[in-house]
Design a protein around this motif. Sequence first.
Motif, PDB file in Angstrom:
ATOM      1  N   TYR A  32       0.851  -1.170   0.000  1.00 29.11           N
ATOM      2  CA  TYR A  32       0.000   0.000   0.000  1.00 29.11           C
ATOM      3  C   TYR A  32       0.903   1.241   0.000  1.00 29.11           C
ATOM      4  CZ  TYR A  32      -4.233  -2.626   1.074  1.00 29.11           C
ATOM      5  OH  TYR A  32      -5.295  -3.478   1.017  1.00 29.11           O
ATOM      6  N   HIS A  34       1.416   4.657   1.642  1.00 28.68           N
ATOM      7  CA  HIS A  34       1.004   5.412   2.819  1.00 28.68           C
ATOM      8  C   HIS A  34       1.649   6.789   2.784  1.00 28.68           C
ATOM      9  CE1 HIS A  34       0.454   1.250   4.199  1.00 28.68           C
ATOM     10  NE2 HIS A  34      -0.380   1.717   5.091  1.00 28.68           N
ATOM     11  N   HIS A  49      -3.856   6.547   2.768  1.00 27.87           N
ATOM     12  CA  HIS A  49      -3.199   5.443   2.094  1.00 27.87           C
ATOM     13  C   HIS A  49      -4.078   4.928   0.972  1.00 27.87           C
ATOM     14  CE1 HIS A  49      -5.809   2.952   4.688  1.00 27.87           C
ATOM     15  NE2 HIS A  49      -5.643   2.006   3.770  1.00 27.87           N
ATOM     16  N   HIS A  91       4.321   0.281   1.747  1.00 29.05           N
ATOM     17  CA  HIS A  91       4.453  -0.634   2.888  1.00 29.05           C
ATOM     18  C   HIS A  91       3.345  -1.665   2.870  1.00 29.05           C
ATOM     19  CE1 HIS A  91       4.260  -1.439   7.428  1.00 29.05           C
ATOM     20  NE2 HIS A  91       5.329  -2.036   6.971  1.00 29.05           N
ATOM     21  N   ASN A  92       3.703  -2.861   3.290  1.00 29.30           N
ATOM     22  CA  ASN A  92       2.710  -3.909   3.468  1.00 29.30           C
ATOM     23  C   ASN A  92       2.817  -4.451   4.880  1.00 29.30           C
ATOM     24  OD1 ASN A  92       1.073  -6.131   3.475  1.00 29.30           O
ATOM     25  ND2 ASN A  92       1.932  -7.069   1.665  1.00 29.30           N
ATOM     26  N   ALA A  93       3.856  -5.212   5.118  1.00 30.45           N
ATOM     27  CA  ALA A  93       4.057  -5.769   6.455  1.00 30.45           C
ATOM     28  C   ALA A  93       5.535  -5.692   6.765  1.00 30.45           C
ATOM     29  CB  ALA A  93       3.572  -7.212   6.497  1.00 30.45           C
TER      30      ALA A  93
ATOM     31  N   TYR B  98      -1.624  -7.096  10.270  1.00 25.75           N
ATOM     32  CA  TYR B  98      -0.425  -7.712   9.697  1.00 25.75           C
ATOM     33  C   TYR B  98      -0.675  -7.796   8.198  1.00 25.75           C
ATOM     34  CZ  TYR B  98       3.347 -10.962   8.769  1.00 25.75           C
ATOM     35  OH  TYR B  98       4.482 -11.553   8.277  1.00 25.75           O
ATOM     36  N   GLY B  99       0.061  -7.025   7.467  1.00 29.37           N
ATOM     37  CA  GLY B  99      -0.190  -6.974   6.028  1.00 29.37           C
ATOM     38  C   GLY B  99      -1.328  -6.029   5.708  1.00 29.37           C
ATOM     39  N   GLY B 100      -1.599  -5.856   4.439  1.00 32.34           N
ATOM     40  CA  GLY B 100      -2.683  -4.969   4.061  1.00 32.34           C
ATOM     41  C   GLY B 100      -2.360  -3.532   4.409  1.00 32.34           C
ATOM     42  N   ALA B 101      -3.360  -2.783   4.732  1.00 34.29           N
ATOM     43  CA  ALA B 101      -3.168  -1.376   5.059  1.00 34.29           C
ATOM     44  C   ALA B 101      -2.685  -1.266   6.488  1.00 34.29           C
ATOM     45  CB  ALA B 101      -4.467  -0.621   4.862  1.00 34.29           C
ATOM     46  N   ASN B 102      -1.403  -1.382   6.673  1.00 36.38           N
ATOM     47  CA  ASN B 102      -0.785  -1.432   7.991  1.00 36.38           C
ATOM     48  C   ASN B 102      -0.503  -0.006   8.451  1.00 36.38           C
ATOM     49  OD1 ASN B 102       0.254  -2.852  10.152  1.00 36.38           O
ATOM     50  ND2 ASN B 102       2.293  -3.037   9.267  1.00 36.38           N
TER      51      ASN B 102
END
Lengths: 108, 115
Positions: A32, A34, A49, A91-93, B98-102
């Motif tokens: 994503y 952000h 985001h 960023h994702n994780a 966790y993951g996604g729109a963090n």
Amino acid sequence: DAKTTQPNSMESNEEEPVHLPCNHSTISGTDYIHWYRQLPSQGPEYVIHGLTSNVNNRMASLAIAEDRKSSTLILHRATLRDAAVYYCIPHNAGKSTFGDGTTLTVKP
Amino acid sequence: GAGVSQSPSNKVTEKGKDVELRCDPISGHTALYWYRQRLGQGLEFLIYFQGNSAPDKSGLPSDRFSAERTGESVSTLTIQRTQQEDSAVYLCASSSSYGGANVLTFGAGSRLTVL
């Protein structure tokens, strides 16, 4: 982490729109995009985001290029309170790396 | 509380002393991050915790720096034998997914001054 490129600084007049660009050509398909901003003497705060489609919220709009290699944060009417450092972060994780951001100066 | 809480807000210490900085994340947030921000500079990633997984310590600048977190609760960043170059604002952030729109929520930071 995807590398980002943002202008070091930008200026705007109060009440005018501001377009803050960010290049993130190495973004992965699941990241994503952000945007955060950091007001003087404060911690960063979330702005907006998005993943693929353009996004709007009460603070700003986010325009994402079709190839997702760049994005633009749009402040529709800059105010003096919008003077801050703006960070663009794909960023994702996992760890989230902040670059140097764009310092926005708003002139009355 | 509703936000990320950090303490102390300000800490002045002498070179060579150990310091502990505390972060209380938002309840239910599984991920927690520590960053360092020197005066006039950007944020440097230090460490990332996600639930009970092994933390990502790749940003810790030296073995004088360590951090702990038990489960999804409070985290402590410890700096041993502080040096003047450790002077900075230490920022903590937490996030709920966790993951996604963090999306990260930051605390106000702990300002460390090493004399």
